[in-house]
Design a protein around this motif. Structure first.
Motif, PDB file in Angstrom:
ATOM      1  N   SER A  50       0.839  -1.201   0.000  1.00  0.00           N
ATOM      2  CA  SER A  50       0.000   0.000   0.000  1.00  0.00           C
ATOM      3  C   SER A  50       0.874   1.252   0.000  1.00  0.00           C
ATOM      4  CB  SER A  50      -0.885  -0.015   1.242  1.00  0.00           C
ATOM      5  OG  SER A  50      -1.423   1.253   1.466  1.00  0.00           O
ATOM      6  N   LYS A  51       0.519   2.205  -0.840  1.00  0.00           N
ATOM      7  CA  LYS A  51       1.237   3.485  -0.899  1.00  0.00           C
ATOM      8  C   LYS A  51       1.144   4.205   0.458  1.00  0.00           C
ATOM      9  CE  LYS A  51       3.595   6.079  -3.704  1.00  0.00           C
ATOM     10  NZ  LYS A  51       4.930   5.948  -3.224  1.00  0.00           N
ATOM     11  N   ALA A  52       0.035   3.964   1.160  1.00  0.00           N
ATOM     12  CA  ALA A  52      -0.141   4.591   2.485  1.00  0.00           C
ATOM     13  C   ALA A  52       0.922   4.087   3.461  1.00  0.00           C
ATOM     14  CB  ALA A  52      -1.531   4.270   3.017  1.00  0.00           C
ATOM     15  N   ILE A  53       1.480   2.919   3.193  1.00  0.00           N
ATOM     16  CA  ILE A  53       2.548   2.353   4.030  1.00  0.00           C
ATOM     17  C   ILE A  53       3.912   2.793   3.516  1.00  0.00           C
ATOM     18  CG2 ILE A  53       3.703   0.201   4.749  1.00  0.00           C
ATOM     19  CD1 ILE A  53       1.010   0.346   6.099  1.00  0.00           C
ATOM     20  N   THR A  54       4.169   2.602   2.227  1.00  0.00           N
ATOM     21  CA  THR A  54       5.534   2.802   1.715  1.00  0.00           C
ATOM     22  C   THR A  54       5.909   4.278   1.638  1.00  0.00           C
ATOM     23  OG1 THR A  54       4.707   2.645  -0.561  1.00  0.00           O
ATOM     24  CG2 THR A  54       5.609   0.642   0.427  1.00  0.00           C
ATOM     25  N   LYS A  55       4.918   5.133   1.427  1.00  0.00           N
ATOM     26  CA  LYS A  55       5.150   6.587   1.328  1.00  0.00           C
ATOM     27  C   LYS A  55       6.325   6.862   0.380  1.00  0.00           C
ATOM     28  CE  LYS A  55       3.101   7.572   5.817  1.00  0.00           C
ATOM     29  NZ  LYS A  55       3.296   6.481   6.772  1.00  0.00           N
ATOM     30  N   ASN A  56       7.388   7.508   0.865  1.00  0.00           N
ATOM     31  CA  ASN A  56       8.501   7.854  -0.033  1.00  0.00           C
ATOM     32  C   ASN A  56       9.668   6.870   0.027  1.00  0.00           C
ATOM     33  OD1 ASN A  56       7.206  10.169  -0.923  1.00  0.00           O
ATOM     34  ND2 ASN A  56       7.914  11.327   0.878  1.00  0.00           N
ATOM     35  N   THR A  57       9.466   5.709   0.640  1.00  0.00           N
ATOM     36  CA  THR A  57      10.554   4.726   0.717  1.00  0.00           C
ATOM     37  C   THR A  57      10.919   4.267  -0.696  1.00  0.00           C
ATOM     38  OG1 THR A  57       9.792   3.986   2.873  1.00  0.00           O
ATOM     39  CG2 THR A  57      11.210   2.467   1.647  1.00  0.00           C
ATOM     40  N   PRO A  58      12.228   4.262  -1.048  1.00  0.00           N
ATOM     41  CA  PRO A  58      12.621   3.822  -2.395  1.00  0.00           C
ATOM     42  C   PRO A  58      12.235   2.366  -2.662  1.00  0.00           C
ATOM     43  CG  PRO A  58      14.477   4.812  -1.215  1.00  0.00           C
ATOM     44  CD  PRO A  58      13.361   4.696  -0.233  1.00  0.00           C
ATOM     45  N   ILE A  59      11.721   2.114  -3.859  1.00  0.00           N
ATOM     46  CA  ILE A  59      11.370   0.754  -4.287  1.00  0.00           C
ATOM     47  C   ILE A  59      12.180   0.454  -5.544  1.00  0.00           C
ATOM     48  CG2 ILE A  59       9.519  -0.743  -5.174  1.00  0.00           C
ATOM     49  CD1 ILE A  59       7.593   1.099  -3.461  1.00  0.00           C
ATOM     50  N   ASN A  60      12.893  -0.674  -5.509  1.00  0.00           N
ATOM     51  CA  ASN A  60      13.769  -1.047  -6.616  1.00  0.00           C
ATOM     52  C   ASN A  60      13.348  -2.443  -7.084  1.00  0.00           C
ATOM     53  OD1 ASN A  60      15.876  -1.720  -8.298  1.00  0.00           O
ATOM     54  ND2 ASN A  60      17.477  -0.891  -6.961  1.00  0.00           N
ATOM     55  N   HIS A  61      12.967  -2.579  -8.359  1.00  0.00           N
ATOM     56  CA  HIS A  61      12.523  -3.887  -8.852  1.00  0.00           C
ATOM     57  C   HIS A  61      13.692  -4.789  -9.230  1.00  0.00           C
ATOM     58  CE1 HIS A  61       8.427  -2.661  -8.584  1.00  0.00           C
ATOM     59  NE2 HIS A  61       8.615  -1.622  -9.384  1.00  0.00           N
ATOM     60  N   ASN A  62      14.912  -4.245  -9.145  1.00  0.00           N
ATOM     61  CA  ASN A  62      16.112  -5.044  -9.428  1.00  0.00           C
ATOM     62  C   ASN A  62      16.713  -5.483  -8.082  1.00  0.00           C
ATOM     63  OD1 ASN A  62      18.786  -5.864  -9.879  1.00  0.00           O
ATOM     64  ND2 ASN A  62      18.926  -4.615 -11.732  1.00  0.00           N
ATOM     65  N   GLN A  63      16.498  -6.730  -7.708  1.00  0.00           N
ATOM     66  CA  GLN A  63      16.899  -7.207  -6.380  1.00  0.00           C
ATOM     67  C   GLN A  63      18.411  -7.084  -6.168  1.00  0.00           C
ATOM     68  OE1 GLN A  63      16.794 -11.439  -5.628  1.00  0.00           O
ATOM     69  NE2 GLN A  63      15.824 -11.162  -3.623  1.00  0.00           N
ATOM     70  N   GLU A  64      19.183  -7.483  -7.187  1.00  0.00           N
ATOM     71  CA  GLU A  64      20.652  -7.464  -7.057  1.00  0.00           C
ATOM     72  C   GLU A  64      21.150  -6.047  -6.782  1.00  0.00           C
ATOM     73  OE1 GLU A  64      22.562  -9.375 -10.395  1.00  0.00           O
ATOM     74  OE2 GLU A  64      24.487  -8.482  -9.821  1.00  0.00           O
ATOM     75  N   ASP A  65      20.588  -5.115  -7.505  1.00  0.00           N
ATOM     76  CA  ASP A  65      20.951  -3.712  -7.341  1.00  0.00           C
ATOM     77  C   ASP A  65      20.546  -3.204  -5.937  1.00  0.00           C
ATOM     78  OD1 ASP A  65      21.972  -1.284  -8.415  1.00  0.00           O
ATOM     79  OD2 ASP A  65      19.894  -0.574  -8.621  1.00  0.00           O
ATOM     80  N   ALA A  66      19.341  -3.562  -5.521  1.00  0.00           N
ATOM     81  CA  ALA A  66      18.842  -3.112  -4.211  1.00  0.00           C
ATOM     82  C   ALA A  66      19.705  -3.643  -3.066  1.00  0.00           C
ATOM     83  CB  ALA A  66      17.397  -3.567  -4.029  1.00  0.00           C
TER      84      ALA A  66
END
Ligand code: CP
Length: 311
Positions: A209-225
């Motif tokens: 939920s966007k209400a939870i993640t707010k501005n936390t970075p989300i990276n769809h590349n696991q290795e990079d994250a």
């Protein structure tokens, strides 16, 4: 503390973590605080850690503990004004008031349906107890949150962190069954209140939920994250947008020793070996899952202590 149903109920997080670590060093310091007080624990769902650690925490404070597996009791009705001529035998209005006469604190575990998003998000079980009970309520994992787990996770990171601002990565992992978002939600909310550098990584379609993640970075590349991570928290959750669905079981998202690098491995447990995480991680020295599970006792104990002090 008047209740602990959400992380926001903690008024001073840093102080609370410090006090929990102090309790760990001296668990019986407040063994008289809960004398002649009773914790009633209600389980709508299975548990190992939550059940035993919360009972242990209460007993460390001198409380009596009573446990009810709710499925062994009368089927509860939560709707207002309903005609109860089907499968439910007792309304939450009576049940909550009755249990309040036997308890000084009520702790509840009630998972989501994962089929009715609006109903799950209303937290109708937890909130009905908050509404109709006359004693404080503690959340032992509800439809959308697991705040006792998140507090144990915060204690663990505080104990183990060697840096002022460690990099913490929450990584989705595959799982054959549809699991709730509760642990991930509460971990994200807790880390947002800590001095850490948090990143979330998951396949597309698994956005929380966007209400939870707010501005936390989300990276769809696991290795990079995962690069330069100090703590990697691995957890499966089902899709939030395509509510409760398993969209992927992509094995390449399983946590491996190679991907973990030098980070500490965290998981709330129970965990499916070689599905969520490979043996080499769980059996290796970087895994802190047993310490995390131990900290469940002191998370519950500091919460119960703060609740007892306000009775
Ligand atoms: N982590 C956790 O809540 O474990 P249980 O489901 O066994 O209580």
């Amino acid at each position: 503390m008047k209740k602990y149903t959400e992380i926001k109920d903690i008024s001073n997080l840093q102080e609370t973590i410090k006090d929990a670590i102090s309790l760990k060093n001296n668990p019986f310091e407040f063994e008289d605080l809960g004398k002649h007080k009773t914790l009633v624990m209600l389980f709508f769902n299975a548990s190992l850690r939550t059940r035993l650690s919360t009972e242990k925490a209460a007993k460390n404070l001198g409380m009596e503990v009573m446990i009810l597996n709710v499925n062994d009791a009368w089927n509860l009705e939560f709707e207002d004004g309903t005609i109860m001529n089907a499968n439910t035998s007792e309304h939450i209005k009576e049940a909550a008031q009755v249990i309040s006469q036997y308890a000084d604190v009520i702790a509840i575990r009630a998972f989501p349906s994962l089929t009715d998003k609006l109903k799950d998000e209303s937290e109708f079980v937890m909130n009905s107890f908050v509404k109709y009970a006359s004693v404080p309520i503690v959340n032992m994992e509800s439809a959308t949150a697991h705040p006792l787990q998140a507090l144990a996770d915060a204690i663990t990171i505080t104990e183990l962190s060697k840096k002022a601002k460690p990099k913490v990565v929450l990584s989705w992992a595959p799982h054959p069954k549809a699991l709730p978002q509760a642990v991930a939600n509460s971990f994200v909310e807790m880390m947002q209140n800590m001095d850490v550098n948090l990143t979330i990584t998951h396949p597309k379609g698994y956005e929380l939920s966007k209400a939870i993640t707010k501005n936390t970075p989300i990276n769809h590349n696991q290795e990079d994250a995962l690069k330069d991570a100090d703590f990697v928290y691995v957890k499966n959750w089902s899709s939030y947008n395509d509510y409760g669905k398993v969209l992927s079981q992509d094995e390449s998202w399983m946590m491996t020793k190679t991907k973990l690098g030098n980070a500490k491995f965290m998981h709330c447990l129970p965990v499916r070996r070689n599905v969520v995480v490979e043996d080499a991680v769980l059996d290796g020295e970087q895994s802190v899952v047993i310490q995390q599970a131990n900290n469940r006792t002191f998370a519950a104990q500091i919460v119960l202590k703060q609740v007892l002090e306000k009775l």
